[in-house]
Design an enzyme around this catalytic site. Structure first.
Site, PDB file in Angstrom:
ATOM      1  N   ARG A   1       0.852  -1.203   0.000  1.00 30.75           N
ATOM      2  CA  ARG A   1       0.000   0.000   0.000  1.00 30.75           C
ATOM      3  C   ARG A   1       0.879   1.241   0.000  1.00 30.75           C
ATOM      4  NH1 ARG A   1      -1.527   1.756   4.629  1.00 30.75           N
ATOM      5  NH2 ARG A   1      -2.275  -0.220   5.459  1.00 30.75           N
TER       6      ARG A   1
ATOM      7  N   TYR B   1     -16.472  15.927 -16.370  1.00 31.09           N
ATOM      8  CA  TYR B   1     -16.919  14.548 -16.169  1.00 31.09           C
ATOM      9  C   TYR B   1     -17.953  14.523 -15.032  1.00 31.09           C
ATOM     10  CZ  TYR B   1     -16.945   9.756 -14.558  1.00 31.09           C
ATOM     11  OH  TYR B   1     -17.347   8.518 -14.144  1.00 31.09           O
TER      12      TYR B   1
ATOM     13  N   ASP C   1      -7.488  18.618 -14.975  1.00 27.23           N
ATOM     14  CA  ASP C   1      -7.739  17.238 -15.385  1.00 27.23           C
ATOM     15  C   ASP C   1      -7.311  17.137 -16.851  1.00 27.23           C
ATOM     16  OD1 ASP C   1      -8.830  14.850 -16.326  1.00 27.23           O
ATOM     17  OD2 ASP C   1     -10.497  14.922 -14.909  1.00 27.23           O
TER      18      ASP C   1
ATOM     19  N   LYS D   1      -8.033   5.959 -19.506  1.00 28.56           N
ATOM     20  CA  LYS D   1      -8.358   6.439 -20.841  1.00 28.56           C
ATOM     21  C   LYS D   1      -7.140   6.346 -21.764  1.00 28.56           C
ATOM     22  CE  LYS D   1     -12.345   7.054 -18.911  1.00 28.56           C
ATOM     23  NZ  LYS D   1     -12.264   7.589 -17.593  1.00 28.56           N
TER      24      LYS D   1
HETATM   25  C1  LIG Z   1     -12.196  13.652 -17.578  1.00 28.63           C
HETATM   26  C2  LIG Z   1     -12.325  12.542 -16.570  1.00 28.63           C
HETATM   27  N1  LIG Z   1     -11.782  12.672 -15.358  1.00 28.63           N
HETATM   28  C3  LIG Z   1     -11.882  11.712 -14.415  1.00 28.63           C
HETATM   29  C4  LIG Z   1     -12.584  10.547 -14.667  1.00 28.63           C
HETATM   30  C5  LIG Z   1     -12.702   9.491 -13.591  1.00 28.63           C
HETATM   31  O1  LIG Z   1     -11.800   8.462 -13.833  1.00 28.63           O
HETATM   32  P1  LIG Z   1     -12.047   6.917 -13.458  1.00 28.63           P
HETATM   33  O2  LIG Z   1     -13.240   6.452 -14.220  1.00 28.63           O
HETATM   34  O3  LIG Z   1     -10.763   6.271 -13.858  1.00 28.63           O
HETATM   35  O4  LIG Z   1     -12.277   6.862 -11.981  1.00 28.63           O
HETATM   36  C6  LIG Z   1     -13.168  10.348 -15.926  1.00 28.63           C
HETATM   37  C7  LIG Z   1     -13.913   9.114 -16.220  1.00 28.63           C
HETATM   38  O5  LIG Z   1     -14.567   8.994 -17.224  1.00 28.63           O
HETATM   39  C8  LIG Z   1     -13.033  11.383 -16.898  1.00 28.63           C
HETATM   40  O6  LIG Z   1     -13.587  11.266 -18.116  1.00 28.63           O
END
Ligand SMILES: Cc1ncc(COP(=O)(O)O)c(C=O)c1O
Length: 384
Positions: A51, A104, A177, A202
């Site tokens: 961890r 998101y 992000d 992604k």
């Molecule tokens: C722009 C963006 N940020 C964060 C996330 C969250 O990531 P995760 O699904 O890996 O938890 C997503 C998920 O689709 C996303 O599209």
């Protein structure tokens, strides 16, 4: 590795020296929870419990730090785990943050439904309008300005350099992000951001076979605090997930070049299509963020959203008619995906300031033969 090495070189080699014992050219999957100590406290290489740290995760973290040109990266079990760790670390109950008017849905849900209960309040701002962000920063004490660029799902563009300046003048942190762009297309830390967030699920992973997240930070002291929270709360990336992500990262540049090329052709075709009322793609000169995107991105990415003239039911029908574009959530894999954000990825923002139009379709344009992709979309839109 040296600072002079190019992006593609770092993606393949940073954090990934051949194994000193066997010479294995790929970091092994250290599928292990604990490590033999040479006497109490005699750790080998700093590893005591997975961890806290694991060598496969370390390899991924070093590679991600190199790709974002940051001193340190931390790898998590998901993008949401990364966001959660970040907010717990940099915010306290009673703080106020600015969140983007397009993002998101899960990110907005984290602020609106989880951290609100912890006493963290937020305002929604049009993140592509720096003047509006400045106005909010002047009105009250803000801890964090949260940006996504390009945004999910409306492909809005935020000016990272201008936002960083505005946030820093007001004593706030700028978090970006960078999931949609990936570090190959955009490096927010170099433009002044304090923290980069990734859903490595992604483009970084790239093959729709692993869920993961990452934070990359400019300030080593903040990195230490984040590592403390990560270890204390435990949302870490496992060894196999770290290995899969690292394997994906090696081909990021080559994949992104093709994603961008295919997406541009898809956007251009859709812009001419009679069933389409609007195409949202920052590579089109008509996009309001085109100039900023040109300045801060290497190319415009693989995500394309568009709206249909004939409304929501037609959009839902079109999503069910493709042959190659698979109907599904997520994005950034080699295969093309199609989805209806209002009823799928963004259902959690229904009724909120982030609600998305019902006639909107989002594409994650893959790296297949683009002529096949164009034919598929044309047949799916046939009767609009
Ligand atoms: C722009 C963006 N940020 C964060 C996330 C969250 O990531 P995760 O699904 O890996 O938890 C997503 C998920 O689709 C996303 O599209």
């Amino acid at each position: 590795m040296t600072n002079q090495d190019g992006f593609e070189t770092l993606a393949i080699h940073a954090g990934q020296e051949p194994d000193p014992v066997t010479g294995a050219v790929v970091p092994p999957i250290y599928q292990v929870s604990t490590y033999k100590q040479d006497g109490v406290g005699g750790l080998r290489g700093g590893y005591e419990y997975s961890r806290s740290a694991n060598p496969t995760r370390t390899a991924l973290e070093q590679c991600l730090a190199a790709l974002e040109s940051g001193p340190r990266a931390l790898a998590f079990a998901s993008g949401m785990a990364a966001e959660d760790c970040l907010l717990r670390t940099v915010c306290s109950p009673g703080d106020h943050v600015l969140v983007p008017d397009d993002a998101y849905g899960g990110t907005y849900r984290l602020f609106a439904r989880v951290f609100s209960g912890w006493g963290l309040t937020h305002d929604v701002v049009p993140i592509s309008h720096v003047a509006a962000v400045r106005e909010q920063l002047a009105a009250r004490k803000i801890t964090v300005v949260w940006a996504e660029t390009p945004t999910n799902p409306l492909l809005g563009i935020a000016d990272i350099r201008a936002l960083a300046e505005a946030a820093h003048e007001a004593g706030a942190l700028l978090v970006v992000d960078n999931t949609f762009a990936s570090p190959y297309l955009q490096q927010p830390l170099a433009l002044g951001a304090d923290v980069v967030v990734h859903s490595t699920t992604k483009y970084l992973g790239g093959h729709s076979d692993v869920v993961g997240g990452a934070l990359v930070v400019a300030d080593p002291e903040l990195a230490e605090r984040l590592a403390f929270t990560q270890n204390a709360t435990g949302g870490v990336a496992g060894p196999f997930d770290s290995w899969l992500t690292l394997r994906g990262v090696k081909t990021l540049a080559a994949r992104m070049d093709r994603h961008c090329r295919n997406a541009m052709r898809v956007a251009q075709m859709l812009a001419e299509h009679p069933a389409v009322s609007e195409v949202l793609y920052p590579g089109l000169p008509s996009h309001p963020g085109h100039k900023t995107a040109q300045e801060q991105m290497r190319a415009f990415g693989g995500m394309v959203s568009f709206r249909l003239l004939s409304g929501e039911e037609a959009a839902v029908r079109a999503c069910g008619r493709t042959r190659l574009f698979t109907l599904g959530e997520s994005l950034g894999g080699v295969e093309s995906l199609i989805e209806h954000p209002a009823r799928m990825t963004h259902v959690s923002v229904t009724g909120s300031p982030l609600e998305v139009p019902g006639d909107l379709i989002r594409l994650s344009v893959g790296i297949e033969d683009c002529d096949d992709l164009l034919d598929d979309l044309r047949q799916a839109l046939g009767d609009g």
